[in-house]
Motif scaffolding. Structure first.
Motif, PDB file in Angstrom:
ATOM      1  N   LEU A 182       0.977  -1.333  -0.011  1.00 42.87           N
ATOM      2  CA  LEU A 182       0.178   0.031   0.217  1.00 42.87           C
ATOM      3  C   LEU A 182       0.852   1.225   0.117  1.00 42.87           C
ATOM      4  O   LEU A 182       2.041   1.253   0.530  1.00 42.87           O
ATOM      5  CB  LEU A 182      -0.864  -0.046   1.283  1.00 42.87           C
ATOM      6  CG  LEU A 182      -2.130   0.537   1.190  1.00 42.87           C
ATOM      7  CD1 LEU A 182      -3.122  -0.105  -0.037  1.00 42.87           C
ATOM      8  CD2 LEU A 182      -2.940   0.550   2.369  1.00 42.87           C
ATOM      9  N   VAL A 183       0.470   2.223  -0.674  1.00 44.73           N
ATOM     10  CA  VAL A 183       1.047   3.553  -0.432  1.00 44.73           C
ATOM     11  C   VAL A 183      -0.123   4.698  -1.091  1.00 44.73           C
ATOM     12  O   VAL A 183      -0.733   4.409  -1.913  1.00 44.73           O
ATOM     13  CB  VAL A 183       2.383   3.427  -1.682  1.00 44.73           C
ATOM     14  CG1 VAL A 183       1.792   3.157  -3.099  1.00 44.73           C
ATOM     15  CG2 VAL A 183       3.132   4.787  -1.541  1.00 44.73           C
ATOM     16  N   HIS A 184       0.381   5.910  -0.289  1.00 42.19           N
ATOM     17  CA  HIS A 184      -0.607   6.958  -0.605  1.00 42.19           C
ATOM     18  C   HIS A 184      -0.124   7.687  -1.945  1.00 42.19           C
ATOM     19  O   HIS A 184       0.789   7.857  -2.152  1.00 42.19           O
ATOM     20  CB  HIS A 184      -0.496   8.157   0.370  1.00 42.19           C
ATOM     21  CG  HIS A 184      -1.455   8.984   0.711  1.00 42.19           C
ATOM     22  ND1 HIS A 184      -1.830   9.923  -0.139  1.00 42.19           N
ATOM     23  CD2 HIS A 184      -2.655   9.015   1.668  1.00 42.19           C
ATOM     24  CE1 HIS A 184      -2.739  10.639   0.228  1.00 42.19           C
ATOM     25  NE2 HIS A 184      -3.371  10.188   1.378  1.00 42.19           N
ATOM     26  N   VAL A 185      -1.407   8.048  -2.622  1.00 45.17           N
ATOM     27  CA  VAL A 185      -1.104   8.486  -4.148  1.00 45.17           C
ATOM     28  C   VAL A 185      -0.178  10.003  -3.949  1.00 45.17           C
ATOM     29  O   VAL A 185       0.392  10.089  -4.670  1.00 45.17           O
ATOM     30  CB  VAL A 185      -2.444   9.192  -4.706  1.00 45.17           C
ATOM     31  CG1 VAL A 185      -3.374  10.015  -3.728  1.00 45.17           C
ATOM     32  CG2 VAL A 185      -2.262   9.382  -6.249  1.00 45.17           C
ATOM     33  N   LYS A 186      -0.440  10.573  -2.891  1.00 39.63           N
ATOM     34  CA  LYS A 186       0.195  11.655  -2.812  1.00 39.63           C
ATOM     35  C   LYS A 186       1.880  11.668  -2.453  1.00 39.63           C
ATOM     36  O   LYS A 186       2.663  12.170  -2.918  1.00 39.63           O
ATOM     37  CB  LYS A 186      -0.193  12.913  -1.425  1.00 39.63           C
ATOM     38  CG  LYS A 186       0.480  14.097  -1.455  1.00 39.63           C
ATOM     39  CD  LYS A 186       0.076  14.995  -0.332  1.00 39.63           C
ATOM     40  CE  LYS A 186       0.677  16.289  -0.033  1.00 39.63           C
ATOM     41  NZ  LYS A 186       0.113  16.841   0.981  1.00 39.63           N
ATOM     42  N   ASP A 187       2.166  10.428  -1.863  1.00 39.35           N
ATOM     43  CA  ASP A 187       3.451  10.067  -1.589  1.00 39.35           C
ATOM     44  C   ASP A 187       4.121   9.726  -2.855  1.00 39.35           C
ATOM     45  O   ASP A 187       5.259   9.815  -3.314  1.00 39.35           O
ATOM     46  CB  ASP A 187       3.566   8.948  -0.643  1.00 39.35           C
ATOM     47  CG  ASP A 187       3.154   9.322   0.831  1.00 39.35           C
ATOM     48  OD1 ASP A 187       2.974  10.468   1.169  1.00 39.35           O
ATOM     49  OD2 ASP A 187       2.854   8.213   1.448  1.00 39.35           O
ATOM     50  N   VAL A 188       3.205   9.063  -3.844  1.00 42.07           N
ATOM     51  CA  VAL A 188       3.869   8.521  -5.025  1.00 42.07           C
ATOM     52  C   VAL A 188       4.143   9.731  -5.892  1.00 42.07           C
ATOM     53  O   VAL A 188       5.327   9.764  -6.808  1.00 42.07           O
ATOM     54  CB  VAL A 188       2.806   7.658  -5.755  1.00 42.07           C
ATOM     55  CG1 VAL A 188       3.076   7.266  -7.008  1.00 42.07           C
ATOM     56  CG2 VAL A 188       2.747   6.409  -5.217  1.00 42.07           C
ATOM     57  N   ALA A 189       3.303  10.738  -5.791  1.00 42.23           N
ATOM     58  CA  ALA A 189       3.294  12.043  -6.689  1.00 42.23           C
ATOM     59  C   ALA A 189       4.954  12.521  -6.229  1.00 42.23           C
ATOM     60  O   ALA A 189       5.592  13.150  -6.968  1.00 42.23           O
ATOM     61  CB  ALA A 189       2.503  12.913  -6.781  1.00 42.23           C
ATOM     62  N   LEU A 190       4.969  12.767  -5.076  1.00 41.67           N
ATOM     63  CA  LEU A 190       6.129  13.631  -4.418  1.00 41.67           C
ATOM     64  C   LEU A 190       7.434  12.984  -4.714  1.00 41.67           C
ATOM     65  O   LEU A 190       8.352  13.093  -5.117  1.00 41.67           O
ATOM     66  CB  LEU A 190       5.757  13.720  -2.927  1.00 41.67           C
ATOM     67  CG  LEU A 190       7.118  14.440  -2.146  1.00 41.67           C
ATOM     68  CD1 LEU A 190       7.288  15.708  -2.944  1.00 41.67           C
ATOM     69  CD2 LEU A 190       6.833  14.578  -0.499  1.00 41.67           C
ATOM     70  N   ALA A 191       7.100  11.292  -4.561  1.00 46.04           N
ATOM     71  CA  ALA A 191       8.330  10.463  -5.068  1.00 46.04           C
ATOM     72  C   ALA A 191       8.965  10.787  -6.352  1.00 46.04           C
ATOM     73  O   ALA A 191      10.128  11.032  -6.762  1.00 46.04           O
ATOM     74  CB  ALA A 191       7.961   9.014  -5.056  1.00 46.04           C
ATOM     75  N   HIS A 192       8.122  10.929  -7.466  1.00 49.38           N
ATOM     76  CA  HIS A 192       8.558  11.209  -8.526  1.00 49.38           C
ATOM     77  C   HIS A 192       9.080  12.686  -8.741  1.00 49.38           C
ATOM     78  O   HIS A 192      10.263  12.687  -9.451  1.00 49.38           O
ATOM     79  CB  HIS A 192       7.150  11.521  -9.549  1.00 49.38           C
ATOM     80  CG  HIS A 192       6.696  10.110  -9.931  1.00 49.38           C
ATOM     81  ND1 HIS A 192       6.027   9.493  -9.157  1.00 49.38           N
ATOM     82  CD2 HIS A 192       6.515   9.494 -11.380  1.00 49.38           C
ATOM     83  CE1 HIS A 192       5.405   8.361  -9.861  1.00 49.38           C
ATOM     84  NE2 HIS A 192       5.858   8.451 -11.150  1.00 49.38           N
ATOM     85  N   LEU A 243      15.760  10.200   0.265  1.00 46.88           N
ATOM     86  CA  LEU A 243      15.742  11.314  -0.727  1.00 46.88           C
ATOM     87  C   LEU A 243      14.665  12.404   0.440  1.00 46.88           C
ATOM     88  O   LEU A 243      14.631  13.338  -0.249  1.00 46.88           O
ATOM     89  CB  LEU A 243      15.200  11.036  -1.913  1.00 46.88           C
ATOM     90  CG  LEU A 243      16.160  10.487  -2.690  1.00 46.88           C
ATOM     91  CD1 LEU A 243      15.399  10.296  -4.267  1.00 46.88           C
ATOM     92  CD2 LEU A 243      17.310  11.373  -3.186  1.00 46.88           C
ATOM     93  N   GLY A 244      14.329  11.892   1.254  1.00 43.36           N
ATOM     94  CA  GLY A 244      13.254  12.816   2.113  1.00 43.36           C
ATOM     95  C   GLY A 244      11.791  12.341   2.128  1.00 43.36           C
ATOM     96  O   GLY A 244      10.977  13.151   2.463  1.00 43.36           O
ATOM     97  N   LEU A 245      11.503  11.350   1.474  1.00 39.59           N
ATOM     98  CA  LEU A 245      10.135  10.697   1.475  1.00 39.59           C
ATOM     99  C   LEU A 245       9.693  10.328   2.556  1.00 39.59           C
ATOM    100  O   LEU A 245      10.239   9.379   3.358  1.00 39.59           O
ATOM    101  CB  LEU A 245       9.759   9.924   0.176  1.00 39.59           C
ATOM    102  CG  LEU A 245       8.469   9.629   0.041  1.00 39.59           C
ATOM    103  CD1 LEU A 245       7.769  10.781  -0.601  1.00 39.59           C
ATOM    104  CD2 LEU A 245       8.183   8.453  -1.196  1.00 39.59           C
ATOM    105  N   LYS A 246       8.484  11.067   3.477  1.00 39.76           N
ATOM    106  CA  LYS A 246       8.063  10.629   4.501  1.00 39.76           C
ATOM    107  C   LYS A 246       6.679   9.861   4.325  1.00 39.76           C
ATOM    108  O   LYS A 246       5.823  10.537   3.968  1.00 39.76           O
ATOM    109  CB  LYS A 246       8.018  11.388   5.679  1.00 39.76           C
ATOM    110  CG  LYS A 246       9.134  12.178   5.945  1.00 39.76           C
ATOM    111  CD  LYS A 246       9.071  13.450   7.025  1.00 39.76           C
ATOM    112  CE  LYS A 246      10.181  13.739   7.581  1.00 39.76           C
ATOM    113  NZ  LYS A 246      10.045  14.902   8.339  1.00 39.76           N
TER     114      LYS A 246
END
Length: 323
Positions: free
Chosen positions: A226-236, A298-301
């Motif tokens: 599972l992963v939050h869509v906002k986290d995925v967008a920020l990862a990009h 890289l800073g993703l929380k």
């Protein structure tokens, strides 16, 4: 937050679930976005994008066909970077998987990379999937999931798992092209992407969530990555802005068995009848936390699983997909 005022980037598949969130966050960071969609006349693709803050002055929409190089090149022209999100996806059987899933995924990705190379794009960030890493007959094979893992292509073909096959073949083609042509590319491999819905349509993972809440059992092949869509967008965006980043990046909050995900939904939403067979068959968390470390460094929380489930289900309820 970095101020990227004046920097132009292109997002393919911008009207989709992940693409919309990438556009939203890019606009908030000050980027100028050239966003590609399938049909400029379709308000279901355009309206939610045009309503975003900053869209009036820093968003331009382009109608493209992934199989037509010219339309892609027109959208990418003058862009410093590209986020290639567009790719067909479905949980239903298709009558012509080569034409409807494999060709758009593979040839579309290569067209984007050719345009990026020819137009001097600095970096391409590609959206792949955890399913390109592992979809097999044995859930225990997920235990060693890593950046070097690839899906069993023969198993996918034999069992009609065309979506993971399309993601794996497209990603392999991208890495080969990038290496041979000097294109700077990085890849995000998200898990089951869920959360607040921006476009008026459901992505593959949110469809799976709805069907699970309706009682369908996907546990025989689905790991709750599972992963939050906002986290995925920020990862990009983090991968685009950090040029030292390289390779594949597994993007999930945790690697856990399907029944743990189901238990989270049952705990907060007992009114829904979830399938039980998956819980009985599979136990325990799987996967290496080391595989998740690249994006964290890289800073993703990551948003915790409990909040992911709540955000996703509340969004589905507010949009009328669940009662």
């Amino acid at each position: 937050m970095a101020d990227k005022k004046g920097e132009i980037v292109c997002v393919t598949g911008a009207s989709g679930f992940i693409g919309s969130w990438i556009v939203h966050l890019l606009l908030r960071r000050g980027y100028t976005v050239r966003a590609t969609i399938k049909d400029l006349a379709d308000e279901r693709e355009t309206k939610h994008l045009e309503a975003m803050e900053g869209a009036d002055s820093r968003l331009r929409l382009f109608q493209i066909d992934l199989l037509e190089y010219g339309s892609i090149a027109a959208a990418i022209s003058s862009a410093a970077g590209v986020f290639h999100v567009a790719s067909p996806s479905t949980i239903d059987q298709v009558d012509d998987p080569q034409r409807k899933l494999l060709d758009p995924a593979i040839k579309g990705t290569l067209n984007v990379l050719r345009a990026a190379k020819n137009l001097g794009v600095g970096r391409v960030v590609i959206t792949s999937s955890i399913s390109s890493m592992s979809t097999s007959a044995s859930p225990s094979s997920l235990a060693d999931l890593s950046e070097d893992s690839w899906v069993d292509e023969d198993y996918c073909r034999q069992n009609g798992l065309w979506y993971p096959l399309s993601k794996a073949l497209a990603e392999k083609a991208a890495w080969k092209f990038g290496k041979e042509n000097g294109v700077d590319l990085v890849v995000v491999n998200p898990g089951m992407v869920v959360g607040p819905i921006l476009p008026p349509a459901l992505n593959l993972s949110m469809q799976l969530m709805v069907r699970t809440l309706e009682g369908c059992d996907f546990g025989r092949f689905l790991m709750a990555s599972l992963v939050h869509v906002k986290d995925v967008a920020l990862a990009h965006i983090l991968l685009y802005e950090n040029r030292s980043a390289a390779g594949r990046h597994l993007c999930v909050e945790s690697l856990s068995r399907y029944h743990e995900f189901a238990q989270q939904m049952e705990r907060h939403y007992p009114q829904y009848k979830l399938p039980r067979s998956s819980e009985e068959k599979h136990h325990g968390s799987v996967g290496s936390q080391a595989a998740l470390k690249k994006l964290i460094d890289l800073g993703l929380k990551y948003t915790p699983m409990e909040q992911i489930v709540k955000d996703a289900i509340e969004s589905l309820r507010s949009k009328g997909y669940l009662s």
